[in-house]
Design a protein around this motif. Structure first.
Motif, PDB file in Angstrom:
ATOM      1  N   ARG A 180       0.670   3.169  10.138  1.00  0.00           N
ATOM      2  CA  ARG A 180      -0.368   3.663   9.119  1.00  0.00           C
ATOM      3  C   ARG A 180      -1.202   2.873   8.823  1.00  0.00           C
ATOM      4  N   ARG A 181      -1.566   1.491   8.932  1.00  0.00           N
ATOM      5  CA  ARG A 181      -2.714   0.515   8.702  1.00  0.00           C
ATOM      6  C   ARG A 181      -3.814   1.068   9.809  1.00  0.00           C
ATOM      7  N   GLN A 182      -3.371   1.118  10.966  1.00  0.00           N
ATOM      8  CA  GLN A 182      -4.376   1.619  12.121  1.00  0.00           C
ATOM      9  C   GLN A 182      -4.982   3.018  11.796  1.00  0.00           C
ATOM     10  N   SER A 183      -3.952   4.172  11.339  1.00  0.00           N
ATOM     11  CA  SER A 183      -4.502   5.215  10.811  1.00  0.00           C
ATOM     12  C   SER A 183      -5.300   5.189   9.791  1.00  0.00           C
ATOM     13  N   ARG A 184      -5.067   4.297   8.661  1.00  0.00           N
ATOM     14  CA  ARG A 184      -6.082   4.284   7.604  1.00  0.00           C
ATOM     15  C   ARG A 184      -7.540   3.752   8.185  1.00  0.00           C
TER      16      ARG A 184
ATOM     17  N   LEU B 263      -8.593   5.878  -3.011  1.00  0.00           N
ATOM     18  CA  LEU B 263      -8.437   6.891  -4.279  1.00  0.00           C
ATOM     19  C   LEU B 263      -7.628   8.247  -4.009  1.00  0.00           C
ATOM     20  N   TYR B 264      -7.977   8.850  -2.993  1.00  0.00           N
ATOM     21  CA  TYR B 264      -7.542   9.834  -2.252  1.00  0.00           C
ATOM     22  C   TYR B 264      -6.051   9.825  -2.214  1.00  0.00           C
ATOM     23  N   GLU B 265      -5.589   8.680  -1.734  1.00  0.00           N
ATOM     24  CA  GLU B 265      -4.139   8.347  -1.459  1.00  0.00           C
ATOM     25  C   GLU B 265      -3.382   8.225  -2.779  1.00  0.00           C
ATOM     26  N   MET B 266      -4.139   7.417  -3.678  1.00  0.00           N
ATOM     27  CA  MET B 266      -3.327   7.187  -5.022  1.00  0.00           C
ATOM     28  C   MET B 266      -3.343   8.498  -5.872  1.00  0.00           C
ATOM     29  N   LEU B 267      -4.347   9.502  -5.758  1.00  0.00           N
ATOM     30  CA  LEU B 267      -4.304  10.371  -6.644  1.00  0.00           C
ATOM     31  C   LEU B 267      -3.349  11.675  -5.937  1.00  0.00           C
TER      32      LEU B 267
ATOM     33  N   ASP C 213       3.917  10.355  -2.024  1.00  0.00           N
ATOM     34  CA  ASP C 213       4.853   9.654  -1.445  1.00  0.00           C
ATOM     35  C   ASP C 213       4.443   8.274  -0.905  1.00  0.00           C
ATOM     36  N   ILE C 214       3.009   7.781  -1.240  1.00  0.00           N
ATOM     37  CA  ILE C 214       2.659   6.269  -1.083  1.00  0.00           C
ATOM     38  C   ILE C 214       2.284   5.726  -2.629  1.00  0.00           C
ATOM     39  N   PRO C 215       3.242   4.547  -2.872  1.00  0.00           N
ATOM     40  CA  PRO C 215       2.878   4.142  -4.067  1.00  0.00           C
ATOM     41  C   PRO C 215       1.551   3.349  -4.160  1.00  0.00           C
TER      42      PRO C 215
ATOM     43  N   SER D 282      -1.644   1.641  -1.610  1.00  0.00           N
ATOM     44  CA  SER D 282      -2.870   1.991  -1.177  1.00  0.00           C
ATOM     45  C   SER D 282      -3.996   0.874  -1.603  1.00  0.00           C
ATOM     46  N   ILE D 283      -3.727   0.174  -2.899  1.00  0.00           N
ATOM     47  CA  ILE D 283      -4.636  -0.829  -3.036  1.00  0.00           C
ATOM     48  C   ILE D 283      -4.492  -2.155  -2.035  1.00  0.00           C
TER      49      ILE D 283
END
Length: 133
Positions: free
Chosen positions: A3-7, A87-91, A95-97, A101-102
């Motif tokens: 996921r890090r590489q995906s982000r 912010l998209y991930e957070m809102l 399934d992602i704490p 995301s931060i």
């Protein structure tokens, strides 16, 4: 890859669309070709890119509300796109704490942004979390 590489790939696509005015599909193809993203990693990156772009106006309004001294369009492009993605991930990615995301956003800021990018991004995203608690 994970996921890090995906982000990181998603952030780079957002940057190319934002700054280079590149078409989303072309930017996604560039990332796919250069970073060999496949399968679940590519799906996650694509989900983040399309989700972020779909909610762009709302995300920018939220960012603007928490970045008192900085207008979104005047922020460093890397910082702006890292903030949008996190912010998209957070809102919207339930399934992602938020702390994941931060943390991922701060790590990206340290890698791709300026000297103060990590602190800046951590401050804004932390304020969003506190306000929503």
């Amino acid at each position: 890859m994970g996921r890090r590489q995906s982000r990181e790939s998603a952030m780079q696509v957002l940057y190319q669309v934002d700054v280079g005015k590149m078409a989303v599909d072309e930017a996604m193809q560039n990332i796919q070709d250069n970073f060999m993203l496949t399968g679940p990693d590519l799906e996650f990156a694509s989900h983040l890119v399309h989700g972020t772009l779909d909610k762009l106006d709302e995300l920018d309004k939220t960012i603007a509300g928490y970045s008192r001294e900085w207008q979104v369009e005047r922020m460093a492009a890397v910082d702006r796109n890292i903030l949008r993605l996190a912010l998209y991930e957070m809102l919207y990615a339930r399934d992602i704490p938020p702390n994941v995301s931060i943390n991922e956003a701060v790590e990206m800021a340290k890698r791709f942004g300026g000297a103060e990018s990590g602190k800046f991004i951590n401050g804004i995203l932390g304020a969003v979390v506190r306000a929503r608690a």
